[in-house]
Write a protein that holds these residues in place. Structure first.
Motif, PDB file in Angstrom:
ATOM      1  N   ARG A 105       0.901  -1.084  -0.033  1.00 35.29           N
ATOM      2  CA  ARG A 105      -0.148  -0.063   0.128  1.00 35.29           C
ATOM      3  C   ARG A 105       0.848   1.251   0.108  1.00 35.29           C
ATOM      4  O   ARG A 105       0.392   2.231  -0.864  1.00 35.29           O
ATOM      5  CB  ARG A 105      -0.918   0.036   1.248  1.00 35.29           C
ATOM      6  N   LEU A 106       2.082   1.297   0.667  1.00 36.32           N
ATOM      7  CA  LEU A 106       2.874   2.345   0.670  1.00 36.32           C
ATOM      8  C   LEU A 106       3.454   2.525  -0.514  1.00 36.32           C
ATOM      9  O   LEU A 106       3.483   3.696  -1.201  1.00 36.32           O
ATOM     10  CB  LEU A 106       3.999   2.120   1.696  1.00 36.32           C
ATOM     11  N   ARG A 107       3.924   1.508  -1.311  1.00 35.68           N
ATOM     12  CA  ARG A 107       4.752   1.584  -2.661  1.00 35.68           C
ATOM     13  C   ARG A 107       3.388   2.086  -3.632  1.00 35.68           C
ATOM     14  O   ARG A 107       3.797   2.909  -4.577  1.00 35.68           O
ATOM     15  CB  ARG A 107       5.339   0.168  -3.035  1.00 35.68           C
ATOM     16  N   ALA A 108       2.202   1.573  -3.566  1.00 33.90           N
ATOM     17  CA  ALA A 108       1.009   1.985  -4.293  1.00 33.90           C
ATOM     18  C   ALA A 108       0.959   3.424  -4.343  1.00 33.90           C
ATOM     19  O   ALA A 108       0.374   4.281  -5.269  1.00 33.90           O
ATOM     20  CB  ALA A 108      -0.128   1.096  -4.244  1.00 33.90           C
ATOM     21  N   ALA A 109       1.327   3.994  -3.357  1.00 33.51           N
ATOM     22  CA  ALA A 109       0.895   5.684  -3.015  1.00 33.51           C
ATOM     23  C   ALA A 109       2.115   6.254  -3.365  1.00 33.51           C
ATOM     24  O   ALA A 109       2.157   7.471  -2.994  1.00 33.51           O
ATOM     25  CB  ALA A 109       0.583   5.630  -1.551  1.00 33.51           C
ATOM     26  N   GLY A 110       3.030   5.744  -3.968  1.00 35.16           N
ATOM     27  CA  GLY A 110       4.205   6.423  -4.252  1.00 35.16           C
ATOM     28  C   GLY A 110       5.337   6.701  -3.270  1.00 35.16           C
ATOM     29  O   GLY A 110       6.261   7.563  -3.501  1.00 35.16           O
ATOM     30  N   LEU A 111       5.083   5.922  -2.107  1.00 32.53           N
ATOM     31  CA  LEU A 111       6.348   5.803  -0.939  1.00 32.53           C
ATOM     32  C   LEU A 111       7.083   4.888  -1.157  1.00 32.53           C
ATOM     33  O   LEU A 111       6.654   3.503  -1.473  1.00 32.53           O
ATOM     34  CB  LEU A 111       5.473   6.035   0.179  1.00 32.53           C
ATOM     35  N   ARG A 112       8.242   4.976  -0.984  1.00 31.57           N
ATOM     36  CA  ARG A 112       9.317   4.181  -0.591  1.00 31.57           C
ATOM     37  C   ARG A 112       9.177   3.051   0.634  1.00 31.57           C
ATOM     38  O   ARG A 112       8.866   3.648   1.552  1.00 31.57           O
ATOM     39  CB  ARG A 112      10.831   4.580  -0.865  1.00 31.57           C
ATOM     40  N   CYS A 113       9.315   1.706   0.495  1.00 32.28           N
ATOM     41  CA  CYS A 113       9.417   0.758   1.535  1.00 32.28           C
ATOM     42  C   CYS A 113      10.209  -0.290   1.083  1.00 32.28           C
ATOM     43  O   CYS A 113       9.869  -1.613   0.785  1.00 32.28           O
ATOM     44  CB  CYS A 113       7.928   0.328   1.530  1.00 32.28           C
ATOM     45  N   PRO A 114      11.726  -0.227   1.289  1.00 31.97           N
ATOM     46  CA  PRO A 114      12.503  -1.149   0.869  1.00 31.97           C
ATOM     47  C   PRO A 114      12.392  -2.409   1.890  1.00 31.97           C
ATOM     48  O   PRO A 114      12.741  -3.655   1.682  1.00 31.97           O
ATOM     49  CB  PRO A 114      13.661  -0.499   0.858  1.00 31.97           C
TER      50      PRO A 114
END
Length: 376
Positions: free
Chosen positions: A199-208
């Motif tokens: 969900r974070l990645r889909a919102a354009g936020l990085r989450c490695p």
């Protein structure tokens, strides 16, 4: 120093058992293809953490900033502080990072995320922050589907902080005692944490980083797709709670308290020992499980379990050893004054915290003193 000359009570670490536990966990997570970051709050002890790193662990997890400071002073720099960051502790975290520590901090609410961002901007520091997720209602964290997750991620990213990933802990795994249930809760932990990252990645936020962990789920997960690292702590010692959960045998428990019989109440079937709750802790974690072990399970000096004898009660410096069921009216003959016993603990973290050092019983039968870290 040897075992027979050691003053009691004393916290003993069976190094053979400890190394076997370390190898078991590391081999399992290597096979599952994830990085292992052990939680060192169980032992707070450099020689033990060095053994975990030598086996393949990468980085550590701590429960206090004092632990982070002390391990960093020992040359261990890749550290996750896995307790929600209180704004008042940011100066302490900043000092560690300015000294070169690769410290990661966590958050699970908007107010703290905004405070971290404001403090970081003021001090020109881009803190690496992980967002804690709640995958089982156990304690803290944001539900993976909650809109708050995105709001917290944006507050960190827009505030100039580094959004490093997500973190979860399936603490509710301690409530189960079958392999099937533990497999289910392990998958719930994995799936919920991976979903939060998606969900974070889909919102354009990085989450490695996708970090999960508890000893039961780490040992029972069938696969870890989407997970990058696992954290677990008590596995290195194990304890009676973990035995009741079903992930270890009593012969795997590496921590015990050595104690001496100092008297008897023969009509009650009691042997009195010099280890009370100050040596064992007040933790009665097995009381809510399928078998209550009182304050601990009794072993002989060599570490072999002696049937159904428990430390059934404890005062500050006195422990009562008795047999489950019918009282043992021959207890004075069975355990004469001067007999040395070992008591396996309910909760290794709590029992270890009662002692300034461990006495490590090596393969050669000799003892080494291993200090513990303390404080906040």
């Amino acid at each position: 120093m040897s075992l027979d000359t050691l003053t009691t009570p004393a916290a003993l670490v069976d190094v053979n058992r400890m190394n076997r536990n370390i190898a078991r966990m590391q081999q399992r997570l290597d096979a599952l293809g994830v990085r292992f970051r052990p939680h060192v709050k169980t032992t707070k002890c450099e020689p033990i953490v060095r053994a975990q790193i030598a086996a393949g662990a990468q980085g550590i997890t701590v429960s206090t900033l004092k632990e982070a400071e002390q391990f960093f002073e020992k040359g261990i720099g890749d550290i996750v502080y896995a307790v929600g960051m209180a704004p008042g502790k940011l100066q302490q975290a900043l000092a560690l990072r300015r000294r070169g520590c690769d410290l990661k901090i966590i958050v699970d609410n908007l107010r703290c995320a905004e405070a971290i961002a404001a403090f970081g901007r003021e001090h020109h520091e881009a803190f690496e922050v992980w967002i804690e997720l709640d995958v089982d209602g156990h304690r803290s964290g944001i539900a993976p589907e909650d809109d708050l997750l995105i709001a917290v991620g944006r507050a960190l990213a827009d505030g100039g902080m580094t959004l490093g990933g997500v973190l979860a802990h399936a603490g509710s795994s301690y409530e189960y005692d079958t392999h099937e249930a533990l497999v289910r809760i392990a998958e719930q932990e994995r799936a919920g944490t991976v979903r939060g990252a998606q969900r974070l990645r889909a919102a354009g936020l990085r989450c490695p980083v996708v970090s999960i962990g508890s000893t039961p789920t780490a040992l029972c997960a069938e696969h870890l797709e989407g997970v990058t690292e696992v954290r677990a702590g008590v596995y290195v010692m194990f304890d009676l709670v973990m035995h009741n959960v079903g992930v270890c045998e009593t012969s795997d428990i590496a921590l015990s308290v050595l104690t001496t019989v100092i008297g008897h109440q023969e009509e009650k079937g009691w042997a009195i020992v010099d280890a009370g709750w100050m040596a064992m802790s007040r933790d009665r974690g097995t009381q809510r499980q399928k078998r209550d072990f009182g304050y601990g399970l009794v072993c002989n000096e060599a570490g072999d379990v002696l049937g159904d004898y428990l430390m059934s009660s404890a005062n500050q410096e006195h422990g009562i050893v008795s047999r489950t069921g019918a009282p043992d009216k021959n207890i004075a003959g069975r355990f004469p004054v001067g007999t040395r016993l070992r008591i396996l603990p309910n909760h290794a973290c709590a029992t270890g915290a009662q002692h300034p050092e461990y006495q490590a019983l090596t393969e050669k039968g000799t003892l080494e003193s291993w200090p513990r870290f303390y404080g906040w």
